[in-house]
Design a protein around this motif. Structure first.
Motif, PDB file in Angstrom:
ATOM      1  N   ASP A 100       0.805  -1.216   0.000  1.00  0.00           N
ATOM      2  CA  ASP A 100       0.000   0.000   0.000  1.00  0.00           C
ATOM      3  C   ASP A 100       0.837   1.265   0.000  1.00  0.00           C
ATOM      4  N   SER A 101       2.152   1.132  -0.056  1.00  0.00           N
ATOM      5  CA  SER A 101       3.018   2.301  -0.032  1.00  0.00           C
ATOM      6  C   SER A 101       4.231   2.060  -0.913  1.00  0.00           C
ATOM      7  N   MET A 102       4.599   3.057  -1.686  1.00  0.00           N
ATOM      8  CA  MET A 102       5.791   2.915  -2.518  1.00  0.00           C
ATOM      9  C   MET A 102       6.873   3.847  -1.994  1.00  0.00           C
ATOM     10  N   GLU A 103       8.090   3.367  -2.053  1.00  0.00           N
ATOM     11  CA  GLU A 103       9.233   4.191  -1.692  1.00  0.00           C
ATOM     12  C   GLU A 103       9.870   4.774  -2.936  1.00  0.00           C
ATOM     13  N   SER A 104       9.803   4.038  -4.046  1.00  0.00           N
ATOM     14  CA  SER A 104      10.341   4.497  -5.324  1.00  0.00           C
ATOM     15  C   SER A 104       9.669   3.694  -6.430  1.00  0.00           C
ATOM     16  N   ASN A 105       9.323   4.374  -7.536  1.00  0.00           N
ATOM     17  CA  ASN A 105       8.568   3.694  -8.589  1.00  0.00           C
ATOM     18  C   ASN A 105       8.607   4.505  -9.891  1.00  0.00           C
ATOM     19  N   PRO A 106       9.787   4.865 -10.394  1.00  0.00           N
ATOM     20  CA  PRO A 106       9.846   5.755 -11.552  1.00  0.00           C
ATOM     21  C   PRO A 106       9.331   5.141 -12.853  1.00  0.00           C
ATOM     22  N   ASP A 107       9.279   3.825 -12.964  1.00  0.00           N
ATOM     23  CA  ASP A 107       8.820   3.175 -14.192  1.00  0.00           C
ATOM     24  C   ASP A 107       7.360   2.741 -14.098  1.00  0.00           C
ATOM     25  N   SER A 108       6.649   3.196 -13.067  1.00  0.00           N
ATOM     26  CA  SER A 108       5.226   2.870 -12.850  1.00  0.00           C
ATOM     27  C   SER A 108       4.956   1.373 -12.858  1.00  0.00           C
ATOM     28  N   MET A 109       5.846   0.592 -12.255  1.00  0.00           N
ATOM     29  CA  MET A 109       5.661  -0.856 -12.196  1.00  0.00           C
ATOM     30  C   MET A 109       4.610  -1.261 -11.180  1.00  0.00           C
ATOM     31  N   TRP A 110       4.364  -0.429 -10.179  1.00  0.00           N
ATOM     32  CA  TRP A 110       3.354  -0.720  -9.159  1.00  0.00           C
ATOM     33  C   TRP A 110       2.297   0.361  -9.216  1.00  0.00           C
ATOM     34  N   VAL A 111       1.035  -0.060  -9.191  1.00  0.00           N
ATOM     35  CA  VAL A 111      -0.075   0.891  -9.111  1.00  0.00           C
ATOM     36  C   VAL A 111      -0.964   0.471  -7.941  1.00  0.00           C
ATOM     37  N   PRO A 112      -1.431   1.435  -7.135  1.00  0.00           N
ATOM     38  CA  PRO A 112      -2.219   1.097  -5.946  1.00  0.00           C
ATOM     39  C   PRO A 112      -3.485   0.295  -6.233  1.00  0.00           C
ATOM     40  N   SER A 113      -4.080   0.469  -7.407  1.00  0.00           N
ATOM     41  CA  SER A 113      -5.321  -0.246  -7.710  1.00  0.00           C
ATOM     42  C   SER A 113      -5.103  -1.747  -7.920  1.00  0.00           C
ATOM     43  N   VAL A 114      -3.857  -2.167  -8.153  1.00  0.00           N
ATOM     44  CA  VAL A 114      -3.509  -3.585  -8.267  1.00  0.00           C
ATOM     45  C   VAL A 114      -2.377  -3.814  -7.258  1.00  0.00           C
ATOM     46  N   ALA A 115      -2.733  -3.773  -5.995  1.00  0.00           N
ATOM     47  CA  ALA A 115      -1.764  -3.650  -4.896  1.00  0.00           C
ATOM     48  C   ALA A 115      -0.825  -4.838  -4.732  1.00  0.00           C
ATOM     49  N   ASN A 116      -1.153  -5.999  -5.293  1.00  0.00           N
ATOM     50  CA  ASN A 116      -0.311  -7.173  -5.076  1.00  0.00           C
ATOM     51  C   ASN A 116       0.563  -7.525  -6.278  1.00  0.00           C
ATOM     52  N   THR A 117       0.722  -6.603  -7.223  1.00  0.00           N
ATOM     53  CA  THR A 117       1.518  -6.916  -8.411  1.00  0.00           C
ATOM     54  C   THR A 117       2.569  -5.848  -8.711  1.00  0.00           C
ATOM     55  N   ILE A 118       3.652  -6.312  -9.289  1.00  0.00           N
ATOM     56  CA  ILE A 118       4.660  -5.458  -9.917  1.00  0.00           C
ATOM     57  C   ILE A 118       4.645  -5.879 -11.380  1.00  0.00           C
ATOM     58  N   THR A 119       4.412  -4.938 -12.285  1.00  0.00           N
ATOM     59  CA  THR A 119       4.329  -5.248 -13.709  1.00  0.00           C
ATOM     60  C   THR A 119       5.517  -4.628 -14.430  1.00  0.00           C
ATOM     61  N   ILE A 120       6.231  -5.431 -15.185  1.00  0.00           N
ATOM     62  CA  ILE A 120       7.420  -4.976 -15.912  1.00  0.00           C
ATOM     63  C   ILE A 120       6.987  -4.049 -17.050  1.00  0.00           C
ATOM     64  N   ARG A 121       7.579  -2.872 -17.095  1.00  0.00           N
ATOM     65  CA  ARG A 121       7.297  -1.872 -18.142  1.00  0.00           C
ATOM     66  C   ARG A 121       8.427  -1.774 -19.152  1.00  0.00           C
ATOM     67  N   THR A 122       9.634  -2.222 -18.771  1.00  0.00           N
ATOM     68  CA  THR A 122      10.799  -2.208 -19.649  1.00  0.00           C
ATOM     69  C   THR A 122      11.427  -3.592 -19.620  1.00  0.00           C
ATOM     70  N   ALA A 123      11.506  -4.255 -20.763  1.00  0.00           N
ATOM     71  CA  ALA A 123      12.070  -5.605 -20.822  1.00  0.00           C
ATOM     72  C   ALA A 123      13.531  -5.587 -20.390  1.00  0.00           C
ATOM     73  N   GLY A 124      13.978  -6.710 -19.846  1.00  0.00           N
ATOM     74  CA  GLY A 124      15.377  -6.820 -19.461  1.00  0.00           C
ATOM     75  C   GLY A 124      15.582  -7.831 -18.353  1.00  0.00           C
ATOM     76  N   SER A 125      16.799  -7.834 -17.824  1.00  0.00           N
ATOM     77  CA  SER A 125      17.113  -8.705 -16.694  1.00  0.00           C
ATOM     78  C   SER A 125      16.875  -7.922 -15.400  1.00  0.00           C
ATOM     79  N   TYR A 126      16.318  -8.598 -14.406  1.00  0.00           N
ATOM     80  CA  TYR A 126      15.922  -7.953 -13.156  1.00  0.00           C
ATOM     81  C   TYR A 126      16.378  -8.767 -11.956  1.00  0.00           C
ATOM     82  N   GLU A 127      16.637  -8.050 -10.873  1.00  0.00           N
ATOM     83  CA  GLU A 127      16.879  -8.671  -9.584  1.00  0.00           C
ATOM     84  C   GLU A 127      15.724  -8.287  -8.663  1.00  0.00           C
TER      85      GLU A 127
END
Length: 184
Positions: free
Chosen positions: A65-92
């Motif tokens: 319910d709270s974001m500390e950082s989210n410049p690529d809009s991967m998390w949106v409060p209306s879908v609180a349990n998901t992180i959605t990839i906006r830029t393809a690539g390798s992730y940690e």
């Protein structure tokens, strides 16, 4: 992909604005073979500040319910349990989950592109009774994804055998999910 168009007096919706960044990436990928350059590394850091009830013997998706950082809009409060990839690539991905019990098995899962712990599980941690006898446990998980496509979705799920519903812990040691793009 068709880019959205706007006219004076049009009401602009968040979804239309989000399409602009992925449209630019798609156009750049077609023309140059690479996503458009950015002045930031795509990442998100979200946490849970509101207690969530976790029933026993059920896989439960954790809501943030709270974001500390989210410049690529991967998390949106209306879908609180998901992180959605906006830029393809390798992730940690790094995750932390505390639960207020010491007398049960506790499992935390990182899931990709689905919520089934038997099919979509890509990492996690478990705790067995006797590991720690204080009033709670903090599980940590880390996973590296060499190739996530635009639209891939990351979830955190937990499961426990405590015998009753248990609330999540909020505060300094709350549930957290961090993701950072490492490269193309």
């Amino acid at each position: 992909m068709t880019m959205p168009t706007f006219a004076d007096g049009s009401l602009v919706h968040q979804g239309d604005l989000n399409l602009l960044s992925t449209g630019i990436n798609n156009l750049s990928s077609i023309v140059t073979g690479a996503p458009a350059p950015r002045n930031y590394v795509p990442h998100a850091s979200v946490k849970q500040t509101i207690t969530q009830q976790v029933p026993q013997l059920q896989d439960v998706l954790i809501n943030f319910d709270s974001m500390e950082s989210n410049p690529d809009s991967m998390w949106v409060p209306s879908v609180a349990n998901t992180i959605t990839i906006r830029t393809a690539g390798s992730y940690e991905v790094d995750a932390q989950f505390p639960l207020q019990t010491a007398a049960s098995d506790i499992y935390m899962f990182l899931l990709v592109n689905g919520t089934s712990t038997s099919v979509n599980n890509v990492g996690g941690e478990d705790h067995k009774p006797g590991f720690n006898t204080n009033d709670g446990q903090i599980l940590h998980a880390n996973a590296f994804f060499p190739s996530l496509a635009v639209g891939s979705v990351i979830y955190m799920s937990v499961f426990h055998t405590a015998g009753s519903t248990i609330p999540t812990v909020v505060g300094r040691t709350c549930a957290r999910l961090n993701i950072r793009r490492m490269g193309p």
